[in-house]
Design a protein around this motif. Structure first.
Motif, PDB file in Angstrom:
ATOM      1  N   TRP A  11       3.280   5.960  -2.782  1.00 50.53           N
ATOM      2  CA  TRP A  11       4.200   6.511  -3.428  1.00 50.53           C
ATOM      3  C   TRP A  11       4.073   6.872  -4.305  1.00 50.53           C
ATOM      4  N   PHE A  12       3.548   5.770  -5.525  1.00 50.49           N
ATOM      5  CA  PHE A  12       3.304   6.121  -6.887  1.00 50.49           C
ATOM      6  C   PHE A  12       2.367   7.172  -6.993  1.00 50.49           C
ATOM      7  N   VAL A  30      -0.093  -0.059 -11.271  1.00 49.78           N
ATOM      8  CA  VAL A  30       0.048  -0.391  -9.693  1.00 49.78           C
ATOM      9  C   VAL A  30      -1.199  -0.334  -9.005  1.00 49.78           C
ATOM     10  N   ASN A  31      -1.889   0.592  -9.279  1.00 51.83           N
ATOM     11  CA  ASN A  31      -3.470   0.880  -8.527  1.00 51.83           C
ATOM     12  C   ASN A  31      -4.511   0.337  -9.148  1.00 51.83           C
ATOM     13  N   ALA A  56       3.115  14.838  -7.268  1.00 49.51           N
ATOM     14  CA  ALA A  56       4.179  15.864  -7.488  1.00 49.51           C
ATOM     15  C   ALA A  56       4.754  16.005  -8.728  1.00 49.51           C
ATOM     16  N   ARG A  57       5.068  14.871  -9.361  1.00 49.94           N
ATOM     17  CA  ARG A  57       5.510  15.306 -11.021  1.00 49.94           C
ATOM     18  C   ARG A  57       4.368  16.071 -11.681  1.00 49.94           C
ATOM     19  N   ALA A  71       0.831  -1.090  -0.133  1.00 52.10           N
ATOM     20  CA  ALA A  71       0.066  -0.123  -0.043  1.00 52.10           C
ATOM     21  C   ALA A  71       0.964   1.134  -0.005  1.00 52.10           C
ATOM     22  N   ASP A  72       2.093   1.155   0.873  1.00 55.95           N
ATOM     23  CA  ASP A  72       2.870   2.317   0.720  1.00 55.95           C
ATOM     24  C   ASP A  72       3.395   2.485  -0.764  1.00 55.95           C
ATOM     25  N   VAL A  73       3.614   1.375  -1.287  1.00 55.82           N
ATOM     26  CA  VAL A  73       4.311   1.634  -2.708  1.00 55.82           C
ATOM     27  C   VAL A  73       3.186   2.079  -3.668  1.00 55.82           C
TER      28      VAL A  73
END
Length: 994
Positions: free
Chosen positions: A194-195, A823-824, A201-202, A189-191
């Motif tokens: 993070w994504f 990833v999600n 942010a990007r 979940a942290d990964v």
């Protein structure tokens, strides 16, 4: 995890202190907890859960009423559990919050919840040797050691009534939460997070670069004077605009050059026309003068004859008088010439008597014409000088505005640069306040706990110690009484034994068998003595001894309970001193006050964060506005300043050594007037000199010859001096005018000039004005085009560099978005499963495989679990589906379609499989003890055999399995049993073995 000992007091249906020795119960690996319905079997499992987590499973945990209604008011509700987990043996003691009667007066008082953790043996590294007494610290330590929270524990280790089938029938989201907690997939979940955070942010960075590119495209378009295409700006658009600007600059330069040439041509033409007009004017005046003089020839001849006769008739004396008069005239004319020359010298220091004496009347007249023409040419420049003053003021005003905009932009830039740090500081201060608000509950509990300990030390401990001393005193007296009663009983028994023969002899009947020897004859029966004791006496002594023993036991238990209460209280207080406890309480209250003060600032600090963020956004908008204003002012200033510089050059050249053009023009006009006066004076001098010459000649002639026939004719010819002068002046004037006119016509530059020739002077002046305006416009356009091309070149270079930054940033961001979506569970993720769900699905598949080993055996091969990765209804995430494959039909079935017995088998197999996988994940250290509460009553005898075989396998693997059931057959199968007996005054425990 392995349980060793459970102690409960005034908990649930148990009014007294009860002890469960799990080491004894689990010696065989399997034990049964049975009893009547409602006796309190499940309460023992609740006690285990409460000791570990401070809560009980199921609906009983929602009520939060754990104290026994039958308990003595002085008996504290308490649960103590001794267990080994991760190689550390510890004891956890908890008391819930409950109401107890006040010791004095009416009503009830609230007994606060308490918790304590002590180490049996060596404390783990990093843990205090004296243990823990704060509820939150105990809860955190227990949860950390077990590696699971209360819900996980109830689902995997403690399967209470109605709860162990929930995982079987759970929805995807609920099953996902449990599996995530069990298998520690938070890192996945942290990964995912993070994504997502990195993408955000990007995205902000790419947006910033896009905004930067958009701003620079707008500046480039503004500099180029074009619109940004709707499809967006690119290199082709930029190249096209660059080519257009270059072409426009070239065309503007050519047009400017042509306009300059046209202006020079117009200026030359105007000068030519002015010169021609002046020659035509002079020829016309001379021609008109000669024509006029020709018409007056007869009159002139008559005047000459009359004058001649008068001269001849005047004696020599008259001739002398005439000569004197002529001399006076010459003198006056020369004086007038000197005055005019001095006046000219005063106007223009470059012209003095010497130069005036050298120049003739014609030359001076030419100078007058030239000066007047020059003054006329300066008339237009006087207006330009006035406009120059206004434009210079405008340049200064624009410069002030530009400097003000620059200053504001600099101040705003400094403010904008400082705002991110201020926003970060404000956010950090807000987070500090929020964290303080989150800590309030724990700090209040800490302060309340310390306050309770302080009151316990000051009030409760002395009461408990006095009660314990009283209990020991009562125990001592009860022990003495029991010892005396026992000695009395022994004495009575001794005396009865001594008189037993007489007692038996008193019961003998002649002919009846002796109860001792069996003989029918009784030759010598014993006789009764005075101290003989009867059976009634012995029974009375026994009853007294039992009563004294019961009293001693009661007092012993009471003394033990009082000592235990004192010990528990002292254990709770630990090695604290009143001063140390007061200091801890003061510190806790100080921390609570500080956290409360910080928590109260959360709204203000949140508002400050919003205020700074709004200010930052406004500053960015104002910065863009100032940039546009600065660009506009800069363009206006440069264009106007260049125009002022060009005009200043012309005006500087035009004013010469004078303060301004108007002063020089006024000087030229005054100079022309002074030259005109000098011309008139010199003409008068010339006329006077001519007359003087004639008078000199007349005197000589008169002396020699009169030319008259006689005196009368001479007298008739006599004229007065005034008349003579009048005739002479008239003739001289006509002669001079004729001479001047002929001199003009004789000039070489007037050769071929006609008096009636038309000169287009007005048209030439208008053409020059038009050419000047056109040249100024074209020159400004050319400068503007060159400046626009320079600005475009500079801005397009910046835009190109921004494009070079944006392209890789957008490519990287697109790749990051695709990875984040994958990833999600979105985008190109065909399974529509997030990384965390994918990992959990793999874990669930392992659980299904482990559960199938037992379900296959317990269902005799009929049922097996089938893991499903399909998405749920209405697009919900998949991967955590669980069906049952029915071998009889060969089809999948939802788990909700299973019957009660089938659900029990499936859920038990699933729970055991889940426990196996969790044990494998954690190295097998957590799940050494397993409880199963109810459900066996739904099984037939054959299925029960299969279930028991499965449980035997667990026992053989080293686990301790506790079954909670009232099924009679289980009592016959399981040798070690703990029975719960129910009565009107509460339940009690009884350990049996067969």
């Amino acid at each position: 995890m392995r349980l060793h000992r459970l102690e409960i007091a005034a908990f649930g249906p148990y009014p007294r202190r009860e002890v469960v020795d799990f080491d004894a119960l689990g010696a065989d690996g399997l034990f049964l907890l049975h009893g009547d319905t409602g006796a309190g079997k499940t309460t023992l499992l609740d006690a285990v859960a409460f000791a570990l987590f401070g809560s009980v499973p199921g609906a009983r945990g929602e009520v939060k009423r754990l104290r026994c209604d039958y308990a003595d008011p002085d008996t504290a509700t308490e649960v103590g559990l001794e267990l080994t987990v991760q190689g550390h043996r510890l004891r956890v003691t908890r008391s819930p919050e409950y109401q107890r009667p006040k010791r004095s007066g009416e009503g009830f008082t609230t007994q606060k919840a308490k918790a304590a953790l002590s180490w049996v043996g060596t404390a783990p590294s990093g843990q205090p040797v004296e243990g823990l007494v704060r509820i939150d610290e105990v809860a955190n330590t227990v949860q950390r050691l077990l590696g699971m929270n209360a819900k996980q524990f109830f689902q995997v280790v403690l399967l209470p009534q109605g709860e162990f089938a929930r995982f079987l029938r759970a929805e995807t989201s609920e099953r996902e939460q449990l599996l995530e907690q069990l298998f520690g997939t938070q890192r996945f979940a942290d990964v995912e997070r993070w994504f997502r955070e990195t993408r955000a942010a990007r995205h902000g960075e790419v947006d910033r670069l896009r905004q930067e590119v958009g701003t620079k495209v707008a500046l480039v378009a503004q500099a180029a004077g074009v619109e940004v295409p709707e499809s967006g700006a690119d290199e082709n658009w930029l190249a096209g605009v660059r080519a257009d600007l270059h072409e426009a600059a070239e065309q503007a330069a050519e047009t400017d050059e042509l306009a300059k040439k046209a202006r020079a041509t117009a200026e030359n033409e105007l000068i030519r026309c002015r010169e021609l007009a002046e020659r035509v004017r002079r020829v016309g005046l001379a021609t008109e003068t000669l024509a006029e003089l020709a018409g007056r020839r007869a009159e002139r001849e008559r005047w000459a004859a009359e004058l001649d006769a008068a001269r001849r008739a005047v004696p020599v004396a008259a001739a002398e008088e005439a000569l004197a008069a002529a001399e006076r005239r010459v003198e006056r004319a020369r004086q007038a010439e000197g005055t005019a020359a001095r006046a000219l010298a005063d106007v223009d220091g470059a012209v003095g008597d010497e130069s005036a004496g050298e120049d003739g009347v014609g030359t001076l007249q030419e100078r007058v014409a030239a000066v007047r023409e020059q003054a006329g040419g300066l008339a237009r420049l006087v207006d330009e000088a006035a406009q120059q003053e206004r434009d210079v003021a405008r340049v200064s005003d624009i410069q002030r505005k530009r400097e003000r905009a620059e200053r504001l932009a600099g101040e705003l830039a400094e403010r904008t640069a400082a705002l991110p740090d201020q926003v970060a500081d404000a956010r950090e201060q807000r987070e500090t306040a929020v964290r303080a608000a989150e800590r309030l509950a724990g700090l209040r509990a800490r302060a309340a706990e310390l306050d309770g300990l302080r009151r316990a030390m000051e009030l409760l401990l002395p009461d408990k110690e006095r009660a314990a001393a009283d209990a020991r005193s009562r125990l001592s007296r009860a022990t003495d009484r029991h010892q005396a009663a026992r000695e009395t009983l022994l004495d009575v028994r001794q005396r009865r034994l001594a008189g037993m023969a007489a007692e038996l002899a008193g019961k003998l009947v002649p002919g009846a068998d002796c109860p001792v020897c069996g003989a029918a004859e009784h030759p010598r029966p014993a006789e009764r003595v005075d101290e003989a004791v009867s059976e009634t006496d012995e029974q009375a002594a026994e009853q007294a001894e039992r009563a004294a023993g019961t009293e001693r036991d009661n007092q012993t238990r009471a003394a033990h309970e009082a000592d235990a209460a004192v010990g528990a209280l002292r254990e709770q207080l630990g090695e604290r001193t009143p001063a140390g406890l007061a200091a801890d309480l003061t510190e806790a209250r100080g921390q609570l006050a500080e956290a409360t003060e910080l928590a109260e600032t959360v709204p203000a600090r949140t508002g400050r964060v919003r205020e700074l963020e709004t200010e930052a956004e406004s500053a960015r908008a104002r910065q863009a506005e100032l940039d546009r204003e600065r660009a506009t002012l800069g363009a206006d200033h440069d264009a106007l300043a260049e125009l002022v510089r060009d005009r200043a050059e012309r005006l500087a050249q035009a004013r010469g050594g004078f303060p301004d053009v108007a002063a020089r023009r006024a000087h030229l006009i005054a100079l022309a007037d002074a030259l005109g006066e000098l011309v008139s004076a010199r003409g008068a001098v010339r006329d006077a000199e001519n007359v003087h010459g004639e008078s000199v000649a007349a005197v000589g002639v008169a002396a020699e010859k009169a030319g008259f026939a006689g005196v009368t004719p001479a007298r008739a010819a006599v004229r007065s001096a005034a008349d003579v002068r009048a005739l002479e002046e008239s003739l001289a004037e006509l002669t001079n005018r004729e001479a001047a006119a002929r001199a003009v016509l004789a000039e070489p530059e007037l050769f071929g000039v006609a008096a009636d020739e038309e000169v287009p002077l007005t048209a030439a002046a208008e053409a020059l004005a038009t050419a000047n305006r056109e040249a100024d416009v074209r020159n400004a356009e050319a400068r503007h085009a060159r400046r626009r091309e320079r600005e475009f070149t500079e801005l397009s270079g910046r835009l190109g560099r921004s494009w070079a930054k944006l392209a890789p940033a957008e490519a990287g961001f697109a790749e990051l978005v695709a990875l984040t979506d994958a990833v999600n569970g979105r985008g190109q993720n065909a399974r529509a499963m997030s990384l965390r769900s994918y990992v959990l699905a793999a874990r669930l598949e392992q659980v299904a495989i482990a559960a199938n080993r037992r379900l296959d055996r317990m269902s005799q091969g009929r049922y097996s679990f089938a893991h499903s990765a399909a998405a749920g209804a209405r697009g919900t995430r998949g991967g955590l589906g669980l069906d049952v494959l029915d071998d009889y039909s060969g089809r999948r079935r939802p788990t909700k379609t299973l019957s009660g017995g089938e659900s029990f088998l499936a859920s038990l197999a699933l729970a055991l499989g889940l426990a196996d996988v969790v044990a494998e994940e954690t190295g097998g250290a957590l799940l050494d003890t397993l409880f199963v509460d109810e459900g066996f009553g739904t099984l037939d005898a054959e299925t029960l055999d299969l279930v028991m075989d499965t449980l035997d396998e667990l026992r053989a693997g080293g686990r301790v399995v506790g079954l909670v059931s009232h099924v009679e057959e289980l009592r016959q199968r399981i040798p070690v049993r703990l029975r719960v007996r129910k009565s009107r005054t509460g339940s009690r425990l009884e350990l049996t073995a067969s």
